[in-house]
Design a protein around this motif. Structure first.
Motif, short mmCIF file in Angstrom:
data_model
loop_
_atom_site.label_atom_id
_atom_site.label_comp_id
_atom_site.label_asym_id
_atom_site.label_seq_id
_atom_site.Cartn_x
_atom_site.Cartn_y
_atom_site.Cartn_z
N ASN A 81 0.82 -1.21 0.00
CA ASN A 81 0.00 0.00 0.00
C ASN A 81 0.85 1.26 0.00
O ASN A 81 0.31 2.36 -0.22
N PHE A 82 2.13 1.11 0.24
CA PHE A 82 3.03 2.27 0.25
C PHE A 82 3.66 2.43 -1.13
O PHE A 82 4.38 1.54 -1.61
N GLU A 83 3.37 3.56 -1.77
CA GLU A 83 3.81 3.78 -3.14
C GLU A 83 5.32 3.66 -3.30
O GLU A 83 5.83 3.23 -4.34
N ILE A 84 6.07 4.03 -2.26
CA ILE A 84 7.52 4.02 -2.37
C ILE A 84 8.06 2.62 -2.66
O ILE A 84 9.11 2.46 -3.29
N THR A 85 7.33 1.58 -2.24
CA THR A 85 7.81 0.21 -2.46
C THR A 85 7.67 -0.23 -3.92
O THR A 85 8.20 -1.27 -4.29
N ARG A 86 6.99 0.56 -4.73
CA ARG A 86 6.91 0.23 -6.16
C ARG A 86 8.18 0.66 -6.90
O ARG A 86 8.57 0.03 -7.88
N GLN B 81 12.61 -6.50 -0.65
CA GLN B 81 12.93 -7.91 -0.74
C GLN B 81 12.62 -8.63 0.57
O GLN B 81 12.35 -9.83 0.58
N HIS B 82 12.67 -7.87 1.67
CA HIS B 82 12.38 -8.42 2.99
C HIS B 82 11.38 -7.48 3.68
O HIS B 82 11.77 -6.65 4.52
N PRO B 83 10.11 -7.56 3.31
CA PRO B 83 9.13 -6.58 3.83
C PRO B 83 8.93 -6.64 5.33
O PRO B 83 8.35 -5.71 5.90
N PHE C 113 9.16 8.72 -3.93
CA PHE C 113 9.83 9.18 -2.72
C PHE C 113 9.01 10.25 -2.02
O PHE C 113 8.89 10.25 -0.79
N LEU C 114 8.41 11.15 -2.79
CA LEU C 114 7.61 12.22 -2.19
C LEU C 114 6.38 11.66 -1.47
O LEU C 114 5.85 12.32 -0.57
N SER C 115 5.94 10.47 -1.86
CA SER C 115 4.81 9.87 -1.16
C SER C 115 5.17 9.51 0.28
O SER C 115 4.30 9.43 1.15
N LEU C 116 6.46 9.31 0.54
CA LEU C 116 6.93 9.01 1.89
C LEU C 116 7.43 10.27 2.59
O LEU C 116 7.18 10.46 3.78
#
Length: 234
Positions: free
Chosen positions: A6-11, A16-18, A62-65
């Motif tokens: 749900n966090f855009e930055i992870t796209r 690899q290790h959430p 990045f700005l999403s975070l």
């Protein structure tokens, strides 16, 4: 398994290790504060390079975070209440991790506030002033014919070094025998001023032997040596 989708930055920076804390950073004086603390803690985490050369810090992901487009930032999948927590600003991250771990902070309430005081001293003084001196001495500002801006930051940096010199007189660390997040915040900036910014002679580095003593002890720590190079530059 922890789900961070749900966090855009992870796209842009897939985890690899959430289940691990995610660090988005660059090995600058501000960035390495968090990697050094994580190395000191010995926690598993995943470091992602935010490459300024390709303007990663301005990307929508990045700005999403961090809407302030600065490093470092973290995404902790095990935040308060077991819920993911996104956090930016290096000082806030240091305090959060220290409180979560119950490490690198005094247990005495008054001393905790004193540690916070010195952390704010770095955030409000050491970082901005040393950074401005670096700009005017090493980067584009060095070409300005008017040297008054540079000299202003030289004077202020010397003043701040004098404050540190007095504070660590007879002390192993900022808070005495206890190594804290105040040290993890301050000493990367001092190292950068004397090293990368090449401003040691300009600020009279030799006039601050106590600062040099504590800086050497800081850099000698194995966790510091590791953290100074995380995330690895390309």
């Amino acid at each position: 398994m922890t789900d961070l989708s749900n966090f855009e930055i992870t796209r842009k920076w897939p985890a690899q290790h959430p289940e691990r804390l995610q660090l988005y950073s660059l090995p600058t004086p501000n960035g390495v504060k968090v990697s050094i603390l994580l190395e000191e803690l010995g926690w598993p985490y995943e470091a992602h390079l935010v490459n300024f050369q390709s303007n990663d810090q301005l990307s929508p992901a990045f700005l999403s975070l961090n809407p302030n487009n600065k490093i470092p930032a973290i995404l902790d999948p095990q935040g308060p209440g077991g819920q993911p927590l996104a956090l930016f600003e290096s000082g806030a991250i240091l305090w959060y991790l220290a409180e979560k771990s119950s490490q690198f902070l005094p247990t005495d309430p008054a001393q905790r506030y004193e540690t916070l005081q010195w952390l704010m001293f770095q955030m409000g003084g050491v970082g901005p002033m040393f950074g401005q001196l670096g700009f005017f001495h090493k980067f584009a500002g060095k070409d300005y014919e008017d040297k008054r801006p540079r000299d202003r930051y030289v004077a202020e940096s010397r003043r701040l070094l004098g404050v540190l010199e007095q504070r660590v007189q007879g002390r192993a660390w900022i808070m005495g025998d206890l190594y804290t997040v105040a040290d993890i915040a301050i000493w990367p900036w001092v190292r950068n001023l004397f090293g990368f910014y090449e401003a040691g002679d300009l600020v009279g580095q030799a006039d601050f032997p106590e600062v040099a003593r504590v800086l050497a002890a800081f850099v000698a720590r194995p966790a510091v040596q590791r953290g100074l190079n995380i995330p690895a530059r390309p």
